[in-house]
Motif scaffolding. Structure first.
Motif, PDB file in Angstrom:
ATOM      1  N   VAL A   1     -21.533 108.765  10.359  1.00  0.00           N
ATOM      2  CA  VAL A   1     -21.796 109.564   9.165  1.00  0.00           C
ATOM      3  C   VAL A   1     -20.628 110.497   8.924  1.00  0.00           C
ATOM      4  N   GLU A   2     -19.985 110.331   7.760  1.00  0.00           N
ATOM      5  CA  GLU A   2     -18.855 111.179   7.396  1.00  0.00           C
ATOM      6  C   GLU A   2     -19.320 112.389   6.603  1.00  0.00           C
ATOM      7  N   SER A   3     -18.507 113.421   6.643  1.00  0.00           N
ATOM      8  CA  SER A   3     -18.738 114.606   5.819  1.00  0.00           C
ATOM      9  C   SER A   3     -17.397 115.293   5.585  1.00  0.00           C
TER      10      SER A   3
ATOM     11  N   SER B   1     -15.029 114.984   8.773  1.00  0.00           N
ATOM     12  CA  SER B   1     -15.663 114.784  10.071  1.00  0.00           C
ATOM     13  C   SER B   1     -16.442 113.474  10.046  1.00  0.00           C
ATOM     14  N   CYS B   2     -16.563 112.862  11.203  1.00  0.00           N
ATOM     15  CA  CYS B   2     -17.320 111.619  11.320  1.00  0.00           C
ATOM     16  C   CYS B   2     -18.066 111.653  12.644  1.00  0.00           C
ATOM     17  N   ALA B   3     -19.384 111.724  12.565  1.00  0.00           N
ATOM     18  CA  ALA B   3     -20.220 111.792  13.756  1.00  0.00           C
ATOM     19  C   ALA B   3     -20.784 110.412  14.068  1.00  0.00           C
ATOM     20  N   VAL B   4     -20.652 110.024  15.315  1.00  0.00           N
ATOM     21  CA  VAL B   4     -21.121 108.723  15.775  1.00  0.00           C
ATOM     22  C   VAL B   4     -22.408 108.918  16.573  1.00  0.00           C
ATOM     23  N   SER B   5     -23.401 108.078  16.296  1.00  0.00           N
ATOM     24  CA  SER B   5     -24.664 108.155  17.036  1.00  0.00           C
ATOM     25  C   SER B   5     -25.114 106.739  17.392  1.00  0.00           C
TER      26      SER B   5
ATOM     27  N   THR C   1     -17.353 112.600  17.946  1.00  0.00           N
ATOM     28  CA  THR C   1     -16.955 112.951  16.588  1.00  0.00           C
ATOM     29  C   THR C   1     -15.441 112.803  16.446  1.00  0.00           C
ATOM     30  N   VAL C   2     -15.031 112.289  15.301  1.00  0.00           N
ATOM     31  CA  VAL C   2     -13.614 112.200  14.985  1.00  0.00           C
ATOM     32  C   VAL C   2     -13.363 113.020  13.718  1.00  0.00           C
TER      33      VAL C   2
ATOM     34  N   TRP D   1     -18.499 101.047  10.820  1.00  0.00           N
ATOM     35  CA  TRP D   1     -17.979 101.831   9.703  1.00  0.00           C
ATOM     36  C   TRP D   1     -18.969 102.873   9.214  1.00  0.00           C
ATOM     37  N   GLY D   2     -18.415 103.964   8.712  1.00  0.00           N
ATOM     38  CA  GLY D   2     -19.216 104.926   7.991  1.00  0.00           C
ATOM     39  C   GLY D   2     -19.368 104.505   6.542  1.00  0.00           C
TER      40      GLY D   2
END
Length: 115
Positions: A5-7, A21-25, A77-78, A105-106
């Protein structure tokens, strides 16, 4: 399964800055390289920056000196710090994460650079 999920996208004036930001779950064990692509209207998706699990970054020539990629492995997170933005940086930015032989991918976040 891995979800991203990007923001952080939005509208910014030329010369301004944004931080994506890009959170990976999900199944985050053994996430390896992470990075960002972008796609402008009518153009192909292009690689912007990538960072290894150990933290070694690589950049496309058109963002060198302006963008910085980083990651927090504990938070999965990246980040992409974008400075000195130009109108030609306008695009949908997509983050990705690689795990074993798969790339995830987000959904993309819009970045618009305009006065």
């Amino acid at each position: 399964q891995v979800q991203l999920v990007e923001s952080g996208g939005g509208l910014v004036q030329p010369g301004g800055s944004l931080r994506l930001s890009c959170a990976v779950s999900g199944s985050t064990f053994r996430i390896n390289a992470m990075g960002w692509f972008r796609q402008a209207p009518g153009k192909q998706r292009e690689l912007v920056a990538v960072i290894t699990r150990a933290g070694s970054p690589s950049y496309a020539d058109f963002v060198k000196g302006r963008f910085t990629i980083s990651r927090d492995n504990a938070e999965n997170t990246v980040y992409l710090q974008m400075n000195s933005l130009k109108p030609e940086d306008t695009a949908v930015y997509y983050c990705y994460a690689e795990r074993y032989d798969s790339r995830y991918w987000g959904q993309g976040t819009q970045v618009t650079v305009s006065s």
